[in-house]
Motif scaffolding. Structure first.
Motif, PDB file in Angstrom:
ATOM      1  N   LEU A 180      36.511  27.983  -5.065  1.00 13.86           N
ATOM      2  CA  LEU A 180      36.040  27.026  -4.068  1.00 13.86           C
ATOM      3  C   LEU A 180      35.611  27.724  -2.785  1.00 13.86           C
ATOM      4  O   LEU A 180      34.656  27.313  -2.125  1.00 13.86           O
ATOM      5  CB  LEU A 180      37.147  26.009  -3.772  1.00 13.86           C
ATOM      6  N   ALA A 181      36.316  28.811  -2.445  1.00 17.51           N
ATOM      7  CA  ALA A 181      36.018  29.545  -1.211  1.00 17.51           C
ATOM      8  C   ALA A 181      34.601  30.108  -1.204  1.00 17.51           C
ATOM      9  O   ALA A 181      34.014  30.327  -0.135  1.00 17.51           O
ATOM     10  CB  ALA A 181      37.026  30.672  -1.012  1.00 17.51           C
ATOM     11  N   GLU A 182      34.027  30.332  -2.364  1.00 17.67           N
ATOM     12  CA  GLU A 182      32.665  30.862  -2.450  1.00 17.67           C
ATOM     13  C   GLU A 182      31.656  29.913  -1.824  1.00 17.67           C
ATOM     14  O   GLU A 182      30.576  30.317  -1.400  1.00 17.67           O
ATOM     15  CB  GLU A 182      32.297  31.124  -3.914  1.00 17.67           C
ATOM     16  N   GLN A 183      32.006  28.618  -1.760  1.00 17.37           N
ATOM     17  CA  GLN A 183      31.083  27.608  -1.219  1.00 17.37           C
ATOM     18  C   GLN A 183      31.353  27.306   0.256  1.00 17.37           C
ATOM     19  O   GLN A 183      30.656  26.485   0.857  1.00 17.37           O
ATOM     20  CB  GLN A 183      31.218  26.306  -2.022  1.00 17.37           C
ATOM     21  N   GLY A 184      32.379  27.925   0.845  1.00 18.29           N
ATOM     22  CA  GLY A 184      32.796  27.567   2.190  1.00 18.29           C
ATOM     23  C   GLY A 184      32.505  28.617   3.240  1.00 18.29           C
ATOM     24  O   GLY A 184      32.068  29.738   2.935  1.00 18.29           O
ATOM     25  N   ASP A 185      32.787  28.250   4.489  1.00 14.62           N
ATOM     26  CA  ASP A 185      32.616  29.130   5.638  1.00 14.62           C
ATOM     27  C   ASP A 185      33.972  29.720   6.016  1.00 14.62           C
ATOM     28  O   ASP A 185      34.869  28.998   6.457  1.00 14.62           O
ATOM     29  CB  ASP A 185      32.039  28.328   6.808  1.00 14.62           C
ATOM     30  N   ALA A 186      34.117  31.019   5.852  1.00  9.30           N
ATOM     31  CA  ALA A 186      35.400  31.683   6.102  1.00  9.30           C
ATOM     32  C   ALA A 186      35.799  31.652   7.570  1.00  9.30           C
ATOM     33  O   ALA A 186      36.962  31.895   7.904  1.00  9.30           O
ATOM     34  CB  ALA A 186      35.350  33.119   5.602  1.00  9.30           C
ATOM     35  N   LYS A 187      34.842  31.359   8.453  1.00 15.48           N
ATOM     36  CA  LYS A 187      35.138  31.325   9.889  1.00 15.48           C
ATOM     37  C   LYS A 187      35.293  29.900  10.422  1.00 15.48           C
ATOM     38  O   LYS A 187      35.388  29.688  11.637  1.00 15.48           O
ATOM     39  CB  LYS A 187      34.034  32.043  10.662  1.00 15.48           C
ATOM     40  N   ALA A 188      35.324  28.938   9.504  1.00 18.85           N
ATOM     41  CA  ALA A 188      35.366  27.531   9.931  1.00 18.85           C
ATOM     42  C   ALA A 188      36.660  27.180  10.646  1.00 18.85           C
ATOM     43  O   ALA A 188      36.663  26.391  11.598  1.00 18.85           O
ATOM     44  CB  ALA A 188      35.168  26.625   8.723  1.00 18.85           C
TER      45      ALA A 188
ATOM     46  N   ASP B 101      40.777  12.082   6.400  1.00 21.45           N
ATOM     47  CA  ASP B 101      39.755  11.628   5.460  1.00 21.45           C
ATOM     48  C   ASP B 101      38.612  12.617   5.312  1.00 21.45           C
ATOM     49  O   ASP B 101      37.819  12.523   4.368  1.00 21.45           O
ATOM     50  CB  ASP B 101      39.196  10.270   5.907  1.00 21.45           C
ATOM     51  N   GLN B 102      38.502  13.551   6.252  1.00 24.09           N
ATOM     52  CA  GLN B 102      37.428  14.546   6.202  1.00 24.09           C
ATOM     53  C   GLN B 102      37.767  15.757   5.342  1.00 24.09           C
ATOM     54  O   GLN B 102      36.921  16.635   5.142  1.00 24.09           O
ATOM     55  CB  GLN B 102      37.091  15.022   7.624  1.00 24.09           C
ATOM     56  N   LEU B 103      38.989  15.791   4.838  1.00 27.03           N
ATOM     57  CA  LEU B 103      39.432  16.970   4.082  1.00 27.03           C
ATOM     58  C   LEU B 103      38.526  17.252   2.890  1.00 27.03           C
ATOM     59  O   LEU B 103      38.173  18.405   2.639  1.00 27.03           O
ATOM     60  CB  LEU B 103      40.879  16.800   3.615  1.00 27.03           C
ATOM     61  N   GLU B 104      38.165  16.211   2.164  1.00 27.75           N
ATOM     62  CA  GLU B 104      37.356  16.422   0.966  1.00 27.75           C
ATOM     63  C   GLU B 104      36.039  17.111   1.310  1.00 27.75           C
ATOM     64  O   GLU B 104      35.590  17.997   0.570  1.00 27.75           O
ATOM     65  CB  GLU B 104      37.090  15.092   0.273  1.00 27.75           C
ATOM     66  N   ASN B 105      35.438  16.742   2.431  1.00 24.30           N
ATOM     67  CA  ASN B 105      34.168  17.340   2.833  1.00 24.30           C
ATOM     68  C   ASN B 105      34.326  18.762   3.365  1.00 24.30           C
ATOM     69  O   ASN B 105      33.379  19.547   3.345  1.00 24.30           O
ATOM     70  CB  ASN B 105      33.489  16.483   3.904  1.00 24.30           C
ATOM     71  N   ARG B 106      35.526  19.083   3.865  1.00 21.11           N
ATOM     72  CA  ARG B 106      35.757  20.395   4.480  1.00 21.11           C
ATOM     73  C   ARG B 106      36.650  21.291   3.618  1.00 21.11           C
ATOM     74  O   ARG B 106      37.077  22.348   4.060  1.00 21.11           O
ATOM     75  CB  ARG B 106      36.420  20.228   5.854  1.00 21.11           C
ATOM     76  N   LYS B 107      36.922  20.849   2.404  1.00 27.08           N
ATOM     77  CA  LYS B 107      37.872  21.577   1.553  1.00 27.08           C
ATOM     78  C   LYS B 107      37.418  23.006   1.275  1.00 27.08           C
ATOM     79  O   LYS B 107      38.215  23.946   1.293  1.00 27.08           O
ATOM     80  CB  LYS B 107      38.081  20.808   0.240  1.00 27.08           C
ATOM     81  N   ALA B 108      36.125  23.195   1.035  1.00 29.03           N
ATOM     82  CA  ALA B 108      35.625  24.543   0.739  1.00 29.03           C
ATOM     83  C   ALA B 108      35.775  25.451   1.952  1.00 29.03           C
ATOM     84  O   ALA B 108      36.121  26.636   1.822  1.00 29.03           O
ATOM     85  CB  ALA B 108      34.167  24.474   0.296  1.00 29.03           C
ATOM     86  N   ASP B 109      35.522  24.904   3.153  1.00 23.31           N
ATOM     87  CA  ASP B 109      35.686  25.696   4.365  1.00 23.31           C
ATOM     88  C   ASP B 109      37.139  26.107   4.571  1.00 23.31           C
ATOM     89  O   ASP B 109      37.423  27.251   4.961  1.00 23.31           O
ATOM     90  CB  ASP B 109      35.204  24.906   5.587  1.00 23.31           C
TER      91      ASP B 109
END
Length: 353
Positions: A190-198, A231-239
């Motif tokens: 999942l981390a491959e789709q996210g921003d590591a600095k978020a 409620d925003q967790l699902e949208n920010r889970k990758a970050d």
């Protein structure tokens, strides 16, 4: 000398054969592995009783398969090795019981092996085996340790986790994000789709002045951030997954490089399940290249628990003359077992570079 090895410390049943005669490093002849992931997924983690029962079902069929693949017979086996610890007591007892019963039936010696020594030596089965001495970053399940390794059986502890290990941080954080078991690989994917600095997550003990680790605070920070997102967790889970992985990898990288500076060695070995993490490998490779350090890993399929590393460790200890084999088939297991009991020692505490 043909060594048959059994691994049953947790949720993988592994069986392997190595040839420890006439080779500087024991040669892997055949191996087989059964993972219990599918069985434990419904429970969100390993159920010890179910793990033990499944080891019973798998051990002998895997042994038959390994023998057939090697074109040998059971009569060709000289030593039967098994994981004595650390691990789940019931699971260890299955492997020890099968190994010692088989050894007794064959009239061959049985030998208990330290699970972590197996991981530590597993890169010797790779296409690019290390040479002694080296620093080992051991990141296996519930263990995160830095060791100076001068020879088989000669280990000096440089630092270790004082609470959660890196693997536990991956798995527990993944569970907080609602990812399936086993969590670590799912979080890394999942981390491959996210921003590591978020998210600015903590890097525990990174500037502690020693080579110890602590990841329980990171897990708590992930939980706190997940609750804040609501409620925003699902949208920010990758970050959040990417930020979690970045924190773990940065600490491992910093401490490993500090260990290299402290010891003055130019060879690093990375072993254990977390050693398969692509981000960790990429960052270690880059950092080591800048410092003129050779870095070695097990083959990816040998990063998880497996019988090959147990047979290898047994073979290398026998080659080094560290084991006196006898005909006794009584056994005990050690669910908690420090490498220090194999003759390892702790070095004096020193500031991390």
């Amino acid at each position: 000398m043909i060594v048959l090895g059994f691994e049953s410390s947790c949720d993988e049943t592994g069986v392997a054969l190595v040839d420890a005669a006439g080779h500087a490093i024991p040669r892997l002849l055949s191996h087989a592995l059964h993972s219990q992931i599918a069985m434990h997924q419904a429970y969100g983690g390993v159920v010890p009783e179910l793990a033990s029962r499944d080891h019973i079902r798998r051990a002998l069929p895997l042994t038959e398969y390994v023998i057939k693949q090697s074109n040998l017979t059971l009569a060709d086996v000289d030593v039967v090795a098994y994981t004595r610890g650390p691990g789940l007591a019931g699971a260890l007892l299955v492997g020890a019981g099968v190994a010692c019963a088989l050894a007794a039936a064959l009239g061959k010696p049985a030998m208990g092996v330290h699970h972590l020594e197996g991981h530590l030596l597993s890169p010797f089965l790779s296409q690019d085996p290390p040479e002694f001495p080296f620093v080992a970053l051991l990141v296996s399940g519930g263990h995160t340790q830095l060791m100076r390794v001068d020879a088989v059986g000669s280990y000096a502890l440089l630092g270790e986790s004082i609470d959660d290990a890196a693997g536990e941080a991956f798995d527990k954080s993944a569970k907080l994000l609602g990812l399936p078991y086993p969590g670590g690989p799912h979080l890394a994917k999942l981390a491959e789709q996210g921003d590591a600095k978020a998210f600015n997550l903590p890097r525990p003990l990174m500037h502690s002045g020693d080579l110890n680790f602590s990841f329980s605070g990171l897990k708590t920070a992930v939980l706190t951030q997940a609750k804040k997102l609501g409620d925003q967790l699902e949208n920010r889970k990758a970050d959040l997954a990417a930020s979690t992985q970045a924190a773990i990898v940065e600490v491992l990288l910093k401490k490993a490089m500090s260990a290299m500076t402290l010891t003055g060695l130019k060879r690093l070995v990375v072993a254990g399940g977390v050693g398969a993490n692509a981000d960790l490998r990429n960052q270690l490779n880059a950092a080591c290249a800048k410092r003129g350090i050779r870095v070695h890993y097990p083959e990816l399929h040998l990063c998880t628990d497996n019988g090959a590393m147990i047979a290898l460790a047994a073979g290398m200890r026998l080659q080094a003359g560290l084991e006196a084999l006898d005909g006794a088939y009584s056994f005990d297991v050690k669910p908690r077992w420090s490498l220090a009991e194999l003759g390892a020692k702790s070095l004096p505490s020193a500031g991390a570079a």
